[in-house]
Motif scaffolding. Structure first.
Motif, PDB file in Angstrom:
ATOM      1  N   ALA A  62      -9.050  92.353   8.659  1.00 40.91           N
ATOM      2  CA  ALA A  62      -8.343  93.160   9.652  1.00 40.91           C
ATOM      3  C   ALA A  62      -8.831  92.869  11.069  1.00 40.91           C
ATOM      4  CB  ALA A  62      -8.495  94.646   9.326  1.00 40.91           C
ATOM      5  N   ALA A  63     -10.114  92.591  11.230  1.00 40.05           N
ATOM      6  CA  ALA A  63     -10.636  92.257  12.558  1.00 40.05           C
ATOM      7  C   ALA A  63     -10.044  90.933  13.032  1.00 40.05           C
ATOM      8  CB  ALA A  63     -12.158  92.198  12.530  1.00 40.05           C
ATOM      9  N   ASP A  64      -9.972  89.964  12.132  1.00 43.29           N
ATOM     10  CA  ASP A  64      -9.383  88.669  12.490  1.00 43.29           C
ATOM     11  C   ASP A  64      -7.902  88.815  12.822  1.00 43.29           C
ATOM     12  OD1 ASP A  64     -11.790  87.325  12.136  1.00 43.29           O
ATOM     13  OD2 ASP A  64     -11.352  86.817  10.045  1.00 43.29           O
ATOM     14  N   ALA A  65      -7.195  89.637  12.064  1.00 37.55           N
ATOM     15  CA  ALA A  65      -5.770  89.853  12.323  1.00 37.55           C
ATOM     16  C   ALA A  65      -5.557  90.483  13.694  1.00 37.55           C
ATOM     17  CB  ALA A  65      -5.164  90.733  11.226  1.00 37.55           C
ATOM     18  N   ALA A  66      -6.423  91.423  14.064  1.00 37.73           N
ATOM     19  CA  ALA A  66      -6.324  92.057  15.377  1.00 37.73           C
ATOM     20  C   ALA A  66      -6.598  91.050  16.481  1.00 37.73           C
ATOM     21  CB  ALA A  66      -7.285  93.239  15.467  1.00 37.73           C
ATOM     22  N   LEU A  67      -7.570  90.186  16.269  1.00 38.80           N
ATOM     23  CA  LEU A  67      -7.872  89.152  17.259  1.00 38.80           C
ATOM     24  C   LEU A  67      -6.708  88.174  17.394  1.00 38.80           C
ATOM     25  CD1 LEU A  67      -9.916  88.043  19.240  1.00 38.80           C
ATOM     26  CD2 LEU A  67     -10.926  86.737  17.371  1.00 38.80           C
ATOM     27  N   GLU A  68      -6.085  87.825  16.280  1.00 40.11           N
ATOM     28  CA  GLU A  68      -4.916  86.944  16.331  1.00 40.11           C
ATOM     29  C   GLU A  68      -3.778  87.592  17.109  1.00 40.11           C
ATOM     30  OE1 GLU A  68      -3.873  85.782  12.353  1.00 40.11           O
ATOM     31  OE2 GLU A  68      -5.845  84.864  12.020  1.00 40.11           O
ATOM     32  N   ARG A  69      -3.570  88.889  16.911  1.00 42.52           N
ATOM     33  CA  ARG A  69      -2.517  89.578  17.659  1.00 42.52           C
ATOM     34  C   ARG A  69      -2.859  89.602  19.149  1.00 42.52           C
ATOM     35  NH1 ARG A  69       0.315  95.005  15.826  1.00 42.52           N
ATOM     36  NH2 ARG A  69       0.940  93.560  14.198  1.00 42.52           N
ATOM     37  N   ALA A  70      -4.115  89.849  19.473  1.00 42.68           N
ATOM     38  CA  ALA A  70      -4.530  89.833  20.874  1.00 42.68           C
ATOM     39  C   ALA A  70      -4.289  88.451  21.485  1.00 42.68           C
ATOM     40  CB  ALA A  70      -6.004  90.221  20.998  1.00 42.68           C
ATOM     41  N   ALA A  71      -4.596  87.401  20.724  1.00 39.95           N
ATOM     42  CA  ALA A  71      -4.358  86.037  21.213  1.00 39.95           C
ATOM     43  C   ALA A  71      -2.876  85.803  21.463  1.00 39.95           C
ATOM     44  CB  ALA A  71      -4.912  85.020  20.212  1.00 39.95           C
ATOM     45  N   ALA A  72      -2.027  86.343  20.610  1.00 35.63           N
ATOM     46  CA  ALA A  72      -0.583  86.197  20.803  1.00 35.63           C
ATOM     47  C   ALA A  72      -0.129  86.915  22.071  1.00 35.63           C
ATOM     48  CB  ALA A  72       0.169  86.727  19.582  1.00 35.63           C
ATOM     49  N   TYR A  73      -0.690  88.096  22.329  1.00 40.48           N
ATOM     50  CA  TYR A  73      -0.350  88.815  23.553  1.00 40.48           C
ATOM     51  C   TYR A  73      -0.800  88.038  24.785  1.00 40.48           C
ATOM     52  CZ  TYR A  73       0.888  93.088  21.006  1.00 40.48           C
ATOM     53  OH  TYR A  73       1.481  94.014  20.196  1.00 40.48           O
ATOM     54  N   VAL A  74      -1.996  87.478  24.728  1.00 43.61           N
ATOM     55  CA  VAL A  74      -2.503  86.686  25.857  1.00 43.61           C
ATOM     56  C   VAL A  74      -1.618  85.465  26.075  1.00 43.61           C
ATOM     57  CG1 VAL A  74      -4.413  85.212  26.618  1.00 43.61           C
ATOM     58  CG2 VAL A  74      -4.872  87.520  25.783  1.00 43.61           C
ATOM     59  N   GLN A  75      -1.229  84.792  25.003  1.00 48.07           N
ATOM     60  CA  GLN A  75      -0.372  83.619  25.155  1.00 48.07           C
ATOM     61  C   GLN A  75       0.986  84.012  25.732  1.00 48.07           C
ATOM     62  OE1 GLN A  75      -1.353  80.378  24.805  1.00 48.07           O
ATOM     63  NE2 GLN A  75       0.582  80.098  25.876  1.00 48.07           N
ATOM     64  N   SER A  76       1.507  85.145  25.293  1.00 48.70           N
ATOM     65  CA  SER A  76       2.769  85.631  25.847  1.00 48.70           C
ATOM     66  C   SER A  76       2.639  85.903  27.346  1.00 48.70           C
ATOM     67  CB  SER A  76       3.201  86.898  25.109  1.00 48.70           C
ATOM     68  OG  SER A  76       4.369  87.429  25.680  1.00 48.70           O
ATOM     69  N   ARG A  96      -5.636  82.867  39.181  1.00 51.32           N
ATOM     70  CA  ARG A  96      -6.466  84.044  38.901  1.00 51.32           C
ATOM     71  C   ARG A  96      -5.900  84.867  37.745  1.00 51.32           C
ATOM     72  NH1 ARG A  96      -6.934  84.141  44.869  1.00 51.32           N
ATOM     73  NH2 ARG A  96      -9.027  83.397  45.310  1.00 51.32           N
ATOM     74  N   LEU A  97      -4.605  85.061  37.733  1.00 45.68           N
ATOM     75  CA  LEU A  97      -3.994  85.820  36.646  1.00 45.68           C
ATOM     76  C   LEU A  97      -4.131  85.089  35.315  1.00 45.68           C
ATOM     77  CD1 LEU A  97      -0.782  87.144  38.422  1.00 45.68           C
ATOM     78  CD2 LEU A  97      -2.777  88.479  37.701  1.00 45.68           C
ATOM     79  N   ASP A  98      -4.008  83.767  35.339  1.00 47.27           N
ATOM     80  CA  ASP A  98      -4.175  82.982  34.128  1.00 47.27           C
ATOM     81  C   ASP A  98      -5.621  83.083  33.620  1.00 47.27           C
ATOM     82  OD1 ASP A  98      -3.002  81.052  32.194  1.00 47.27           O
ATOM     83  OD2 ASP A  98      -4.544  79.719  33.042  1.00 47.27           O
ATOM     84  N   LEU A  99      -6.562  83.002  34.525  1.00 47.86           N
ATOM     85  CA  LEU A  99      -7.971  83.161  34.139  1.00 47.86           C
ATOM     86  C   LEU A  99      -8.236  84.557  33.593  1.00 47.86           C
ATOM     87  CD1 LEU A  99      -9.817  81.293  37.023  1.00 47.86           C
ATOM     88  CD2 LEU A  99      -9.754  80.636  34.609  1.00 47.86           C
ATOM     89  N   LEU A 100      -7.634  85.563  34.200  1.00 49.29           N
ATOM     90  CA  LEU A 100      -7.811  86.929  33.727  1.00 49.29           C
ATOM     91  C   LEU A 100      -7.268  87.090  32.310  1.00 49.29           C
ATOM     92  CD1 LEU A 100      -8.648  89.863  34.217  1.00 49.29           C
ATOM     93  CD2 LEU A 100      -6.391  90.223  35.249  1.00 49.29           C
ATOM     94  N   ALA A 101      -6.102  86.517  32.043  1.00 53.45           N
ATOM     95  CA  ALA A 101      -5.528  86.589  30.701  1.00 53.45           C
ATOM     96  C   ALA A 101      -6.477  85.966  29.677  1.00 53.45           C
ATOM     97  CB  ALA A 101      -4.166  85.892  30.665  1.00 53.45           C
ATOM     98  N   GLU A 102      -7.060  84.841  30.019  1.00 53.36           N
ATOM     99  CA  GLU A 102      -7.999  84.178  29.109  1.00 53.36           C
ATOM    100  C   GLU A 102      -9.277  85.007  28.950  1.00 53.36           C
ATOM    101  OE1 GLU A 102      -9.354  81.327  26.465  1.00 53.36           O
ATOM    102  OE2 GLU A 102      -7.354  81.623  27.288  1.00 53.36           O
ATOM    103  N   TYR A 103      -9.757  85.555  30.043  1.00 52.02           N
ATOM    104  CA  TYR A 103     -10.985  86.360  30.004  1.00 52.02           C
ATOM    105  C   TYR A 103     -10.834  87.561  29.080  1.00 52.02           C
ATOM    106  CZ  TYR A 103     -14.497  89.739  31.408  1.00 52.02           C
ATOM    107  OH  TYR A 103     -15.490  90.674  31.393  1.00 52.02           O
TER     108      TYR A 103
END
Length: 109
Positions: A62-76, A96-103
């Motif tokens: 479940a932790a990995d699934a949540a991280l994957e969803r967060a990664a999808a939101y960041v990519q979006s 700056r916004l791109d760096l913030l999304a990655e951070y």
């Protein structure tokens, strides 16, 4: 891991917060375990119950699934930035916004 997250991971459970990893856990287990988890969440958890629930979140992925969803939101978000700004000639604002999304995804405390 607490060292990475910058807080005690049981603090959300103690405060009665239902987090994305917990939602994934509830969706991924059978009816009997889901009922047990809901019963546990209805009252303050003992340290042992917190440890058990944390282990279940990790063991069930479940932790990995949540991280994957967060990664999808960041990519979006990054895709939207690229659509909004000219990604071929990025401005300081876009950078700056791109760096913030990655951070947001990769932060360590």
């Amino acid at each position: 891991e607490e060292r990475v997250a910058g807080k005690n991971l049981g603090s959300d459970l103690r405060q009665g917060k239902i987090t994305l990893p917990l939602i994934h856990l509830l969706e991924g287990v059978g009816d009997a375990e889901r009922a047990t988890l809901r019963d546990l969440l209805a009252a303050p958890l003992s340290p042992e119950q917190q440890a058990w629930m944390r282990a279940r979140v990790i063991d069930e992925g479940a932790a990995d699934a949540a991280l994957e969803r967060a990664a999808a939101y960041v990519q979006s978000a990054r895709n939207r930035l690229a659509e909004t700004f000219d990604a071929k000639a990025p401005s300081p604002i876009w950078e700056r916004l791109d760096l913030l999304a990655e951070y947001i995804l990769r932060r360590r405390r």
